[in-house]
Design a protein around this motif. Structure first.
Motif, mmCIF file in Angstrom:
data_model
loop_
_atom_site.group_PDB
_atom_site.id
_atom_site.type_symbol
_atom_site.label_atom_id
_atom_site.label_comp_id
_atom_site.label_asym_id
_atom_site.label_seq_id
_atom_site.Cartn_x
_atom_site.Cartn_y
_atom_site.Cartn_z
ATOM 1 N N GLY A 229 33.950 -10.734 -4.860
ATOM 2 C CA GLY A 229 32.694 -11.440 -4.690
ATOM 3 C C GLY A 229 31.673 -10.715 -3.844
ATOM 4 O O GLY A 229 30.559 -11.217 -3.651
ATOM 5 N N LEU A 230 32.026 -9.529 -3.332
ATOM 6 C CA LEU A 230 31.094 -8.773 -2.500
ATOM 7 C C LEU A 230 30.122 -7.978 -3.363
ATOM 8 O O LEU A 230 30.454 -7.582 -4.490
ATOM 9 N N PRO A 231 28.919 -7.703 -2.851
ATOM 10 C CA PRO A 231 27.997 -6.877 -3.627
ATOM 11 C C PRO A 231 28.551 -5.472 -3.818
ATOM 12 O O PRO A 231 29.274 -4.973 -2.958
ATOM 13 N N PRO A 232 28.251 -4.842 -4.958
ATOM 14 C CA PRO A 232 28.777 -3.506 -5.208
ATOM 15 C C PRO A 232 28.165 -2.473 -4.266
ATOM 16 O O PRO A 232 27.113 -2.688 -3.661
ATOM 17 N N GLY A 233 28.861 -1.338 -4.146
ATOM 18 C CA GLY A 233 28.302 -0.221 -3.379
ATOM 19 C C GLY A 233 28.796 -0.098 -1.958
ATOM 20 O O GLY A 233 28.446 0.858 -1.266
ATOM 21 N N GLY A 234 29.611 -1.025 -1.495
ATOM 22 C CA GLY A 234 30.106 -0.938 -0.123
ATOM 23 C C GLY A 234 31.275 0.024 -0.025
ATOM 24 O O GLY A 234 31.693 0.651 -1.009
ATOM 25 N N PRO A 235 31.841 0.145 1.173
ATOM 26 C CA PRO A 235 32.993 1.043 1.330
ATOM 27 C C PRO A 235 34.207 0.531 0.575
ATOM 28 O O PRO A 235 34.357 -0.665 0.344
ATOM 29 N N GLY A 236 35.062 1.441 0.173
ATOM 30 C CA GLY A 236 36.277 1.057 -0.517
ATOM 31 C C GLY A 236 37.185 0.245 0.375
ATOM 32 O O GLY A 236 37.161 0.375 1.605
ATOM 33 N N GLY A 237 37.981 -0.621 -0.232
ATOM 34 C CA GLY A 237 38.889 -1.468 0.526
ATOM 35 C C GLY A 237 40.258 -0.832 0.680
ATOM 36 O O GLY A 237 40.611 0.142 -0.004
ATOM 37 N N ARG A 238 41.040 -1.406 1.591
ATOM 38 C CA ARG A 238 42.377 -0.900 1.874
ATOM 39 C C ARG A 238 43.340 -2.062 2.062
ATOM 40 O O ARG A 238 43.032 -3.025 2.788
ATOM 41 N N VAL A 239 44.517 -1.951 1.440
ATOM 42 C CA VAL A 239 45.631 -2.860 1.694
ATOM 43 C C VAL A 239 46.817 -2.016 2.123
ATOM 44 O O VAL A 239 47.155 -1.035 1.447
ATOM 45 N N ALA B 276 42.501 -1.315 -8.294
ATOM 46 C CA ALA B 276 41.695 -0.103 -8.431
ATOM 47 C C ALA B 276 40.283 -0.413 -8.904
ATOM 48 O O ALA B 276 39.316 0.234 -8.492
ATOM 49 N N GLU B 277 40.126 -1.425 -9.764
ATOM 50 C CA GLU B 277 38.792 -1.762 -10.280
ATOM 51 C C GLU B 277 37.867 -2.266 -9.176
ATOM 52 O O GLU B 277 36.646 -2.253 -9.336
ATOM 53 N N HIS B 278 38.438 -2.713 -8.057
ATOM 54 C CA HIS B 278 37.623 -3.159 -6.927
ATOM 55 C C HIS B 278 37.511 -2.073 -5.850
ATOM 56 O O HIS B 278 37.098 -2.365 -4.728
ATOM 57 N N ALA B 279 37.878 -0.832 -6.197
ATOM 58 C CA ALA B 279 37.825 0.302 -5.262
ATOM 59 C C ALA B 279 38.675 0.039 -4.026
ATOM 60 O O ALA B 279 38.296 0.367 -2.904
ATOM 61 N N VAL B 280 39.847 -0.550 -4.236
ATOM 62 C CA VAL B 280 40.784 -0.858 -3.159
ATOM 63 C C VAL B 280 42.052 -0.047 -3.369
ATOM 64 O O VAL B 280 42.627 -0.057 -4.466
#
Length: 281
Positions: A163-173, A211-215
């Motif tokens: 739900g976050l706007p695109p273009g931010g930093p990649g996420g990490r789990v 991966a599709e959410h850049a995480v």
């Protein structure tokens, strides 16, 4: 596709605050002798805002006891690389199926509406046994805390990220396992080993899903870490099995986990990583 250009010289220099402006939820941070606390301090030192989850009743029942949450928070605040980065905390009993999503929501609210890094460090300690002594109740207790709650946390985190706007930093789990698949296994902790093994097995599936959410999604086995649970001759016997002659300290896996949270580790995903200092099993 053309080959990407080589990194510019300035991009090769290490940023002393590589997580400045990012936020993290770290679970299982009830004690200053624990891995969760060490991870939270490292993330804060790298510039991140941090939300600390704790479940004091669990540690209070253990031989090592629990610290006051305000003391844990104070220690993390003192480590901040960015004095303006928020540090907040809150309790949750993650055996409640509704608790993981509620925790993610509270943490996101406290951290400005987003969570960039999720470190699922919590686990049920004790209450385990051998194959002969384990029963359905023990298996269920470890399942709901060690595995189900982690997957529900990742689910809630993924929905937040989507739900976050695109273009931010990649996420990490980052999830935690215990080397249950290495030489010798964990025959005295069947329920714990089973559930931690499930997290190791699902790591690649979650990495592909997110991966599709850049995480990125990785799981860390910290090996034997001195968190105060063993003393006496047994402690010395374990220390002798490390080439360095000492146990792992909480900051040893914390350094790896903090690095995995940075952009430098953006190409690492779907991995189960052993951080054991050459421990001889």
């Amino acid at each position: 596709m053309p080959r990407p250009p080589d990194p510019a010289p300035e991009d090769l220099r290490r940023d002393p605050l590589p997580l400045r402006g990012r936020t993290a939820l770290v679970t299982g941070a009830s004690r200053r002798a624990g891995i969760g606390y060490a991870v939270a301090r490292r993330l804060a030192a790298y510039g991140a805002g941090v939300y600390l989850h704790h479940h004091v009743p669990h540690d209070a029942q253990m031989p090592w006891g629990a610290d006051r949450p305000e003391d844990v928070v104070a220690g993390v605040r003192a480590a901040r690389g960015d004095p303006g980065a928020p540090v907040a905390d809150g309790p949750a009993d993650l055996s409640d199926p509704a608790a993981p999503a509620a925790l993610v929501a509270r943490a996101a609210e406290a951290l400005g509406g987003r969570i960039d890094i999720l470190v699922a460090n919590h686990a049920l300690s004790g209450s385990d046994g051998t194959l002969d002594t384990v029963d359905a109740a023990l298996l269920d207790a470890h399942w709901v805390v060690d595995t189900r709650s982690v997957l529900l946390l990742v689910q809630a985190y993924a929905r937040l990220r989507a739900g976050l706007p695109p273009g931010g930093p990649g996420g990490r789990v980052v999830m935690m396992t215990s080397g249950q698949d290495l030489a010798g296994g964990m025959p005295g902790e069947i329920a714990y080993a089973l559930q931690k093994g499930a997290l190791a097995s699902v790591t690649r599936s979650l990495a592909t899903t997110l991966a599709e959410h850049a995480v990125t999604v990785n799981t860390v086995n910290p090996g034997p870490v001195d968190t105060g649970y063993l003393t006496g001759a047994g402690y010395d016997e374990v220390a002798a099995r490390f080439p360095a002659g000492r146990w792992g300290m909480p900051d040893d896996p914390a350094r790896l986990i903090a690095w995995l949270a940075t952009d430098e580790a953006g190409w690492i995903t779907g991995q189960v990583i052993d951080s054991e200092g050459g421990f001889r099993r």
